[in-house]
Design a protein around this motif. Sequence first.
Motif, short mmCIF file in Angstrom:
data_model
loop_
_atom_site.label_atom_id
_atom_site.label_comp_id
_atom_site.label_asym_id
_atom_site.label_seq_id
_atom_site.Cartn_x
_atom_site.Cartn_y
_atom_site.Cartn_z
N ALA A 7 87.07 -32.88 -3.72
CA ALA A 7 86.08 -33.87 -3.29
C ALA A 7 86.79 -35.06 -2.70
O ALA A 7 87.79 -35.53 -3.23
N GLY A 11 84.52 -35.42 2.77
CA GLY A 11 84.77 -33.99 2.80
C GLY A 11 85.65 -33.57 3.96
O GLY A 11 85.92 -32.40 4.16
N VAL A 37 84.22 -30.90 -0.33
CA VAL A 37 82.90 -31.49 -0.08
C VAL A 37 83.01 -33.01 -0.17
O VAL A 37 83.98 -33.55 -0.68
N SER A 38 81.97 -33.66 0.30
CA SER A 38 81.91 -35.11 0.18
C SER A 38 81.56 -35.48 -1.26
O SER A 38 81.07 -34.65 -2.03
N GLN A 39 81.79 -36.73 -1.61
CA GLN A 39 81.51 -37.18 -2.97
C GLN A 39 80.04 -36.99 -3.34
O GLN A 39 79.72 -36.75 -4.50
N ASP A 40 79.14 -37.05 -2.37
CA ASP A 40 77.71 -36.87 -2.65
C ASP A 40 77.38 -35.46 -3.12
O ASP A 40 76.49 -35.26 -3.94
N LYS A 41 78.10 -34.48 -2.57
CA LYS A 41 77.81 -33.08 -2.88
C LYS A 41 78.60 -32.54 -4.07
O LYS A 41 78.28 -31.48 -4.58
N SER A 44 76.73 -31.27 -7.45
CA SER A 44 75.98 -30.01 -7.35
C SER A 44 76.91 -28.82 -7.11
O SER A 44 76.60 -27.70 -7.50
N GLU A 45 78.07 -29.05 -6.50
CA GLU A 45 79.02 -27.97 -6.22
C GLU A 45 79.86 -27.60 -7.45
O GLU A 45 80.42 -26.52 -7.52
#
Length: 102
Positions: A7, A11, A37-41, A44-45
Amino acid sequence: MKNILLACSAGMSTSLLVSKMKEAAEEKGMEVNIWAVSQDKAPSEMEKADVLLIGPQMRFMKAKFSKTAEEVGIPLDVIDPVAYGRVDGEAVLNKALELMGE
């Protein structure tokens, strides 16, 4: 198959590192799934991952991600800034494997 999640802020900065980690895994004959992925995702990942590594520029997010990581049962740590700066895929892969007890 090991699943390694990276992360970072958007991303993007870890994409080259992902490529280098995949090369290192291939040289070792390992089957791994590595993605960034970006910190936002990231939260959930995490459910799909065996370990989460956070870009050094986001070390302040470690506490926030720790709760989710604990809930899904995966280890996490911040990528070593020197290995990150050198885009040392082997070193970062080894750290991920160490965190997974490999």
